[in-house]
Structure formats: structure tokens, C-alpha cells
Design an enzyme around this catalytic site. Structure first.
Site, PDB file in Angstrom:
ATOM      1  N   LYS A  19      -6.861  -7.113  -8.316  1.00 35.59           N
ATOM      2  CA  LYS A  19      -8.051  -7.365  -7.499  1.00 35.59           C
ATOM      3  C   LYS A  19      -9.101  -6.281  -7.733  1.00 35.59           C
ATOM      4  O   LYS A  19      -8.748  -5.104  -7.860  1.00 35.59           O
ATOM      5  CB  LYS A  19      -7.598  -7.344  -6.030  1.00 35.59           C
ATOM      6  CG  LYS A  19      -8.605  -7.796  -5.029  1.00 35.59           C
ATOM      7  CD  LYS A  19      -8.023  -7.720  -3.618  1.00 35.59           C
ATOM      8  CE  LYS A  19      -8.198  -6.339  -3.015  1.00 35.59           C
ATOM      9  NZ  LYS A  19      -8.474  -6.313  -1.574  1.00 35.59           N
ATOM     10  N   LYS A  36     -12.314  -1.085  -4.139  1.00 32.59           N
ATOM     11  CA  LYS A  36     -13.136   0.123  -3.999  1.00 32.59           C
ATOM     12  C   LYS A  36     -12.391   1.356  -4.463  1.00 32.59           C
ATOM     13  O   LYS A  36     -12.981   2.312  -4.937  1.00 32.59           O
ATOM     14  CB  LYS A  36     -13.474   0.367  -2.521  1.00 32.59           C
ATOM     15  CG  LYS A  36     -14.260  -0.689  -1.857  1.00 32.59           C
ATOM     16  CD  LYS A  36     -14.616  -0.193  -0.447  1.00 32.59           C
ATOM     17  CE  LYS A  36     -14.634  -1.322   0.544  1.00 32.59           C
ATOM     18  NZ  LYS A  36     -13.339  -1.502   1.236  1.00 32.59           N
ATOM     19  N   LYS A  89       0.829  -1.219   0.000  1.00 34.83           N
ATOM     20  CA  LYS A  89       0.000   0.000   0.000  1.00 34.83           C
ATOM     21  C   LYS A  89       0.857   1.260   0.000  1.00 34.83           C
ATOM     22  O   LYS A  89       0.465   2.274  -0.589  1.00 34.83           O
ATOM     23  CB  LYS A  89      -0.965   0.001   1.194  1.00 34.83           C
ATOM     24  CG  LYS A  89      -2.089  -1.025   1.039  1.00 34.83           C
ATOM     25  CD  LYS A  89      -3.373  -0.612   1.726  1.00 34.83           C
ATOM     26  CE  LYS A  89      -4.512  -1.517   1.291  1.00 34.83           C
ATOM     27  NZ  LYS A  89      -5.791  -1.237   1.884  1.00 34.83           N
TER      28      LYS A  89
HETATM   29  N1  AQP Z   1     -11.792  -8.319  -5.008  1.00 36.19           N
HETATM   30  C1  AQP Z   1     -12.092  -9.001  -3.913  1.00 36.19           C
HETATM   31  N2  AQP Z   1     -12.411 -10.307  -3.985  1.00 36.19           N
HETATM   32  C2  AQP Z   1     -12.732 -11.017  -2.874  1.00 36.19           C
HETATM   33  N3  AQP Z   1     -12.771 -10.466  -1.632  1.00 36.19           N
HETATM   34  C3  AQP Z   1     -12.475  -9.158  -1.505  1.00 36.19           C
HETATM   35  N4  AQP Z   1     -12.438  -8.321  -0.445  1.00 36.19           N
HETATM   36  C4  AQP Z   1     -12.079  -7.089  -0.863  1.00 36.19           C
HETATM   37  N5  AQP Z   1     -11.879  -7.089  -2.189  1.00 36.19           N
HETATM   38  C5  AQP Z   1     -12.123  -8.355  -2.629  1.00 36.19           C
HETATM   39  C6  AQP Z   1     -12.723  -8.729   0.931  1.00 36.19           C
HETATM   40  O1  AQP Z   1     -13.681  -7.822   1.489  1.00 36.19           O
HETATM   41  C7  AQP Z   1     -13.443  -7.697   2.893  1.00 36.19           C
HETATM   42  C8  AQP Z   1     -13.446  -6.256   3.283  1.00 36.19           C
HETATM   43  O2  AQP Z   1     -12.361  -5.627   2.673  1.00 36.19           O
HETATM   44  P1  AQP Z   1     -11.920  -4.172   3.093  1.00 36.19           P
HETATM   45  O3  AQP Z   1     -12.885  -3.212   2.553  1.00 36.19           O
HETATM   46  O4  AQP Z   1     -11.722  -4.068   4.541  1.00 36.19           O
HETATM   47  O5  AQP Z   1     -10.484  -3.963   2.478  1.00 36.19           O
HETATM   48  P2  AQP Z   1      -9.845  -4.355   1.131  1.00 36.19           P
HETATM   49  O6  AQP Z   1      -9.546  -5.804   1.093  1.00 36.19           O
HETATM   50  O7  AQP Z   1      -8.659  -3.454   1.025  1.00 36.19           O
HETATM   51  O8  AQP Z   1     -10.971  -4.001   0.046  1.00 36.19           O
HETATM   52  P3  AQP Z   1     -10.852  -3.099  -1.232  1.00 36.19           P
HETATM   53  O9  AQP Z   1     -12.147  -3.101  -1.917  1.00 36.19           O
HETATM   54  O10 AQP Z   1      -9.652  -3.497  -2.046  1.00 36.19           O
HETATM   55  O11 AQP Z   1     -10.663  -1.669  -0.630  1.00 36.19           O
HETATM   56  P4  AQP Z   1      -9.516  -0.620  -0.862  1.00 36.19           P
HETATM   57  O12 AQP Z   1      -9.575  -0.306  -2.324  1.00 36.19           O
HETATM   58  O13 AQP Z   1      -9.897   0.543   0.003  1.00 36.19           O
HETATM   59  O14 AQP Z   1      -8.215  -1.253  -0.449  1.00 36.19           O
HETATM   60  C9  AQP Z   1     -12.118  -8.415   3.190  1.00 36.19           C
HETATM   61  O15 AQP Z   1     -12.417  -9.671   3.787  1.00 36.19           O
HETATM   62  C10 AQP Z   1     -11.495  -8.592   1.836  1.00 36.19           C
HETATM   63  O16 AQP Z   1     -10.672  -9.739   1.785  1.00 36.19           O
END
Ligand code: AQP
Length: 331
Positions: A194, A197, A111
Site C-alpha cells: 500500500k 506515509k 503493525k
Molecule cells: N494507499 C492508500 N490507498 C487508499 N486509501 C488509503 N488510505 C491510506 N492509505 C491509502 C486511507 O486514508 C485514510 C487515512 O489514513 P490514516 O492516515 O489514518 O492511516 P493509514 O491507513 O495507516 O495511512 P498510511 O498513509 O498508511 O499511514 P501510516 O504509514 O502512518 O500507516 C484511511 O481512510 C485510509 O484507509
């Protein structure tokens, strides 16, 4: 007693990756466990968040969770900043965790990227806050994806060191909760990254807030290749975008990837995308309708989060009392 803690960041709209990879499994966990679902706004600000957007995103994530089937009455649903015990314990854990432990965390490296010197200190100590989130409720189980396994290991190490340093048996060592085959959903624009968001391209993801037309448009525009779908999973090798769409179809249909490929084998993408759209909309439309209803009443959502916050404090405060006593705070 078994207690599950799950967190999700309000860094934007929830997308089908969050839903298929995490939230859908959390809904099923409610049948078996007491659960605490936390919208981790304090984690979100480890990278810059526009304050007015953060408020909106927190409500939207709450609405998405409730619309997906999280029950805020039988479980606890709240946003992290409503319970100051997370920050309180996190500071104490900052003094327990070792620098060398944090230096090994791969997510910080990913990150922070090349601009490491300019990353916030919060992003670096994020795993200690995550340990506090879990330990402050003496949670026993945490559903974790592959990307969070290392952080849960660290939470266990911190719990063990705290218990041993202070001769107090306060924190149970939290266990990972395996919730079946994990669906890792990739970006619709690039099958190698991946779905996320914070991806600047909204076309890269299907949000739970997207209506049927937007879902159809995003699937229609999803990157693919010129060949029809093959007849085996092995033959998807080297075709990451096709592979991703086959996995998404499997996850929405509740079938294996093998069944998904045999149902869709030989189809051109134009036909397959139409079928995938119908399937996705059949699952997402009821969630989307419920979300819209909830979001039209922001005070109702805020009330749920406030109530969840109070119930969260009821669980954490006695634990913090024990922690303060063990550490030697308050004479
Ligand atoms: N693409 C994905 N496929 C499967 N699982 C996913 N998760 C996130 N993206 C995917 C799972 O969602 C849960 C919550 O995630 P989070 O919002 O706490 O953080 P993250 O993993 O960092 O999600 P994002 O969407 O990628 O957010 P940003 O862009 O802010 O970093 C977790 O259980 C995660 O595994």
C-alpha cells in the site's frame, strides 16, 4: 441526526492514496452530513513521532484537508489532543472492551510485526481509542476503508456492551459509510504494498505537497515492466505496477478501470506516464498551490484547529456528562 466522524493520522505528508481513497470522499460527504474531521495525533504517537515533526505534520495535514475542500467553518476540523474527552472516554472503554476482542485485531499484528513484545501498549489499545473518538460525539456514521472495518465492528461491540452493562442508552451503534468504489493506491516502487506515509522511500508515494516537477519525476521513476499496456483489465493480472498506474489514472480521471485501460491500451509506459503526469498535475496543482498559501500562515491554521477543538468539546462534553453519571463518577 446523522453525524459523520472521520480521522486521519498526522504521521507524515498526505499522499494520493489518502486523497483518492479517503479525503476526496470526505469532501463530498459535507454536502449531506454534519461532519467531524479529526487529525488523530494521539493515535500517531502509538509509534514514535519526533515531537517537532508531529507539530509540523499536524499543520500540514490540516492544510492538505482544507486545500482539498474540507470546510472548517461549516464542519469541525481539529486535532484530537485538543479535546481531552477522547482520552477520558478511552480509559472507560478500556475497562469495557475485553482482552480477547483486542487479541483478534489484525492491524495490531501487522503493525507490531515480529517485535510484538516491544510494541507500545497504546498500539495495542488503539482500537479502544478509535471507539472513543467515534462514540464521544455519538457519531452515527464512519467512512471506513477495508483496513478499518474490523475496528468499526469493535467500536459497535464496545458501544453495545457499555449500553448494556450500565443500563444506559447513550451510544448509537456507528454504521460504516460506503462512499463508492474504494481506490486502494499501491506504492510506486512496489505494486504489492500500500502507498503509505511512513514508507521510508519518498519515491514510493506522491505527496499532496509535491509540486508539478516532483509529481513528474516520481511518475517517471515509478516501477513498471517492459511490455506495453494491454487491452483488458484481466490482462493486467501478474502486472501489479501497471495495474496500479491504470487505477490511479482512472481515479484522477473519475472513470472506471475498464475505461482507463481502453483509453491507454497499446501505449508504451513512456507515453502513458506522460499522460498520467498531465492528468495528476491538473488535479493536484490547485490543491498544492492552496496548501502552500495556507502553510505560509501557520497561526491561521493553528487558529482553525483551536476553534475546531472548542467546538468539538461543545459536542462531546454533554455526552461525557451522561457517561460519568452512568458509570457512577462524581458524587
Ligand atoms: N494507499 C492508500 N490507498 C487508499 N486509501 C488509503 N488510505 C491510506 N492509505 C491509502 C486511507 O486514508 C485514510 C487515512 O489514513 P490514516 O492516515 O489514518 O492511516 P493509514 O491507513 O495507516 O495511512 P498510511 O498513509 O498508511 O499511514 P501510516 O504509514 O502512518 O500507516 C484511511 O481512510 C485510509 O484507509
Amino acid at each position: 441526526m446523522k453525524l459523520v466522524f472521520s480521522g486521519i493520522q498526522p504521521t507524515g505528508n498526505l499522499h494520493i492514496g489518502n486523497y483518492l481513497g479517503a479525503v476526496r470522499n470526505w469532501v463530498a460527504l459535507q454536502e449531506k452530513f454534519k461532519c467531524i474531521f479529526c487529525i488523530v495525533d494521539m493515535h500517531a504517537i502509538t509509534v514514535w513521532q519526533d515531537p517537532s515533526m508531529l507539530v509540523e505534520n499536524t499543520r500540514e495535514v490540516a492544510a492538505a484537508l482544507i486545500a482539498s475542500g474540507i470546510d472548517p467553518k461549516t464542519q469541525i476540523l481539529f486535532n484530537q489532543s485538543r479535546n481531552p474527552d477522547h482520552a477520558n472516554l478511552s480509559w472507560i472503554l478500556n475497562c469495557v472492551a475485553r482482552l480477547g476482542w483486542l487479541n483478534r485485531m489484525t492491524q495490531f499484528k501487522e503493525k507490531a510485526g515480529k517485535n510484538r513484545e516491544n510494541a507500545s501498549v497504546g498500539l495495542y489499545t488503539y482500537p479502544n481509542l478509535m471507539a472513543a473518538d467515534i462514540l464521544v460525539y455519538q457519531a452515527t456514521h464512519v467512512p471506513v476503508g477495508e483496513d478499518q472495518k474490523q475496528h468499526l465492528e469493535l467500536a459497535r461491540d464496545i458501544a453495545q456492551k457499555f449500553n448494556s452493562d450500565y443500563g444506559a442508552d447513550i451510544f448509537p451503534l456507528p454504521e460504516p459509510l460506503i462512499t463508492g468504489a474504494a481506490t486502494r493506491v499501491m506504492s510506486l516502487r512496489d505494486g504489492a504494498s500500500k502507498m503509505s506515509k511512513s514508507d521510508p522511500s519518498d519515491l514510493s508515494r506522491i505527496n499532496l505537497s509535491d509540486g508539478a516537477d516532483a509529481v513528474a519525476q516520481k511518475i517517471r521513476k515509478a516501477k513498471t515492466d517492459p511490455n506495453p499496456l494491454p487491452d483488458s483489465i484481466e490482462a493486467l493480472s501478474g502486472r501489479p505496477e501497471a495495474d496500479n498506474l491504470i487505477s490511479i489514472y482512472a481515479a484522477f480521471a473519475g472513470i472506471s478501470r475498464e475505461d482507463s485501460i481502453s483509453i491507454n491500451s497499446g501505449k508504451q509506459f513512456s507515453n502513458f506516464k506522460r499522460d498520467l503526469t498531465d492528468l495528476a498535475v491538473s488535479v493536484l496543482e490547485p490543491i498544492n498551490n492552496e496548501m502552500r498559501k495556507l502553510l505560509s500562515e501557520p497561526e491561521y491554521i493553528d487558529g482553525i484547529l483551536a476553534n475546531g477543538g472548542e467546538r468539538a468539546v461543545d459536542v462531546s462534553r454533554p455526552v461525557m456528562g451522561k457517561v460519568f453519571q452512568a458509570v457512577g463518577f462524581r458524587s
